[in-house]
Motif scaffolding. Structure first.
Motif, PDB file in Angstrom:
ATOM      1  N   THR A   1       0.814  -1.215   0.000  1.00 18.39           N
ATOM      2  CA  THR A   1       0.000   0.000   0.000  1.00 18.39           C
ATOM      3  C   THR A   1       0.846   1.263   0.000  1.00 18.39           C
ATOM      4  O   THR A   1       0.298   2.356  -0.009  1.00 18.39           O
ATOM      5  N   GLY A   2       2.192   1.101   0.023  1.00 17.24           N
ATOM      6  CA  GLY A   2       3.050   2.274  -0.100  1.00 17.24           C
ATOM      7  C   GLY A   2       2.987   2.783  -1.525  1.00 17.24           C
ATOM      8  O   GLY A   2       2.979   2.001  -2.478  1.00 17.24           O
TER       9      GLY A   2
ATOM     10  N   PRO B   1      -4.105  -2.035  -3.154  1.00 16.69           N
ATOM     11  CA  PRO B   1      -2.753  -2.341  -3.630  1.00 16.69           C
ATOM     12  C   PRO B   1      -2.230  -1.259  -4.566  1.00 16.69           C
ATOM     13  O   PRO B   1      -2.942  -0.794  -5.468  1.00 16.69           O
ATOM     14  N   THR B   2      -0.988  -0.867  -4.339  1.00 15.10           N
ATOM     15  CA  THR B   2      -0.388   0.211  -5.126  1.00 15.10           C
ATOM     16  C   THR B   2      -0.393  -0.098  -6.617  1.00 15.10           C
ATOM     17  O   THR B   2      -0.640   0.781  -7.450  1.00 15.10           O
ATOM     18  N   ALA B   3      -0.102  -1.358  -6.962  1.00 17.13           N
ATOM     19  CA  ALA B   3      -0.029  -1.728  -8.383  1.00 17.13           C
ATOM     20  C   ALA B   3      -1.349  -1.457  -9.090  1.00 17.13           C
ATOM     21  O   ALA B   3      -1.363  -0.979 -10.227  1.00 17.13           O
ATOM     22  N   LEU B   4      -2.449  -1.732  -8.424  1.00 20.97           N
ATOM     23  CA  LEU B   4      -3.757  -1.530  -9.038  1.00 20.97           C
ATOM     24  C   LEU B   4      -4.134  -0.056  -9.106  1.00 20.97           C
ATOM     25  O   LEU B   4      -4.815   0.375 -10.042  1.00 20.97           O
TER      26      LEU B   4
ATOM     27  N   GLU C   1      -2.390   1.354 -12.075  1.00 22.25           N
ATOM     28  CA  GLU C   1      -2.972   0.898 -13.341  1.00 22.25           C
ATOM     29  C   GLU C   1      -4.344   1.486 -13.615  1.00 22.25           C
ATOM     30  O   GLU C   1      -4.948   1.228 -14.655  1.00 22.25           O
ATOM     31  N   GLY C   2      -4.866   2.263 -12.669  1.00 20.40           N
ATOM     32  CA  GLY C   2      -6.152   2.917 -12.886  1.00 20.40           C
ATOM     33  C   GLY C   2      -7.360   2.065 -12.582  1.00 20.40           C
ATOM     34  O   GLY C   2      -8.492   2.467 -12.870  1.00 20.40           O
ATOM     35  N   ILE C   3      -7.141   0.901 -11.968  1.00 21.24           N
ATOM     36  CA  ILE C   3      -8.248  -0.025 -11.725  1.00 21.24           C
ATOM     37  C   ILE C   3      -9.277   0.558 -10.755  1.00 21.24           C
ATOM     38  O   ILE C   3     -10.479   0.313 -10.879  1.00 21.24           O
ATOM     39  N   TYR C   4      -8.810   1.346  -9.792  1.00 17.89           N
ATOM     40  CA  TYR C   4      -9.729   1.883  -8.789  1.00 17.89           C
ATOM     41  C   TYR C   4     -10.240   3.279  -9.119  1.00 17.89           C
ATOM     42  O   TYR C   4     -11.171   3.763  -8.471  1.00 17.89           O
ATOM     43  N   GLY C   5      -9.658   3.954 -10.110  1.00 13.99           N
ATOM     44  CA  GLY C   5      -9.984   5.349 -10.304  1.00 13.99           C
ATOM     45  C   GLY C   5     -10.811   5.721 -11.504  1.00 13.99           C
ATOM     46  O   GLY C   5     -11.352   6.833 -11.568  1.00 13.99           O
TER      47      GLY C   5
END
Length: 320
Positions: A172-173, A234-237, A240-244
């Motif tokens: 989450t960093g 997760p930072t990776a997601l 990648e724009g998955i949450y936004g």
């Protein structure tokens, strides 16, 4: 979606024989609720920059949905503004991303795009008494059904293609690199594309729609990043724009299209952007067990709820 004045519609229709192509380009822009020709052109250019398969199926889906509306005699004002092309655009992309590039995918893209036009008419009729619009629900319904059902048919299912975006869990960093990547991919992931430069091209297109539109898109992207990080995604997601991406759509829809440009309405839109970020995670977990896809359902549900509440909330005013 926005409605044009009669004179504006007549000007669009007077451009025959290229009115069909103009309507299709506007249909691409209508994914972001914008009917401007330059906005649609830049977004379409971004999709082709993401890869010829993405560009081709986005174009095919838009053209088929728009042509279907013409054939069925749908009101020309809506067609001219691209209101019957955007779900076909997203459906074409979703199918090639989910099923891969095969002959059967072309057939499904055509069938799915036709169904999007029919569902648009059905949902518009059902939602009209509530003052709501179909948004991207036709795309979500058609693509969701086809993708979930595809593994049952040997001539359609060829194994899952390489995903556009990784779903690898991470910490989450968050770094500066994650932040600026996420800012742009939040825009491109609306079209299931995880490349930051595609999001940049699309933001340029949104700038042609007006300062208010591009600022709400940018603010929605920032809120999506902050909300996802605050919730421990997760930072990776996030990068990648998955949450936004749903947050970007909600901010544009509520803040720049359906409500007037006041401070209260802007705050309402950004609150909706934060809410839809959490809803994205919930719906992803809901769909995962049976192979479903979140697509733009968080945007649809959040916008429907927030706009349905407006008549009883005197602080907020609808545009138009």
């Amino acid at each position: 979606m926005p409605v044009a004045e009669p004179d504006a519609v007549r000007r669009l229709e007077s451009r025959q024989p290229i009115a069909y192509l103009l309507a299709s380009v506007r249909g691409v822009g209508q994914v972001d609720l914008q009917p401007g020709i330059w906005t649609g052109a830049f977004i379409l250019a971004g999709l082709w920059a993401a890869g010829w398969q993405i560009g081709l199926f986005a174009t095919l889906g838009t053209l088929i949905s728009t042509a279907t509306a013409y054939v069925l005699g749908v009101d020309r004002s809506g067609i001219a503004l691209g209101l019957h092309g955007y779900s076909g655009c997203l459906t074409g992309i979703a199918l090639v991303v989910s099923l891969g590039h095969h002959p059967a995918t072309y057939v499904l893209a055509v069938v799915g795009s036709v169904m999007c036009t029919l569902l648009m008419a059905a949902l518009t009729t059902l939602l009209a008494p509530y003052g709501l619009t179909a948004l991207t629900a036709p795309f979500c319904l058609v693509s969701g059904v086809m993708v979930v059902g595809a593994p049952s048919f040997g001539r359609i299912w060829h194994g899952a293609p390489k995903a556009v975006s990784s779903t690898t869990r991470g910490g989450t960093g968050i770094s500066w690199n994650d932040l600026w990547h996420g800012f742009f991919t939040n825009v491109s992931q609306i079209f299931l594309v995880g490349d930051w430069y595609v999001g940049l091209i699309m933001l340029v297109g949104l700038a042609f729609a007006g300062v208010r539109v591009v600022l709400h898109a940018a603010a929605g992207s920032v809120v999506g990043i902050v909300a996802a990080w605050a919730l421990g995604a997760p930072t990776a997601l996030i990068a990648e724009g998955i949450y936004g991406y749903n947050a970007v759509l909600v901010a544009i829809a509520v803040g720049a299209v359906y409500l007037t440009g006041t401070v209260w309405n802007g705050a309402y839109a950004l609150f909706g952007a934060a809410v839809t970020t959490g809803l994205t995670a919930s719906l992803t977990s809901f769909f995962e067990p049976f192979g479903g896809h979140t697509f733009t359902w968080p945007f649809i549900l959040t916008t429907w709820v927030f706009m349905a509440a407006v008549p009883l909330l005197p602080r907020f005013r609808r545009s138009g």
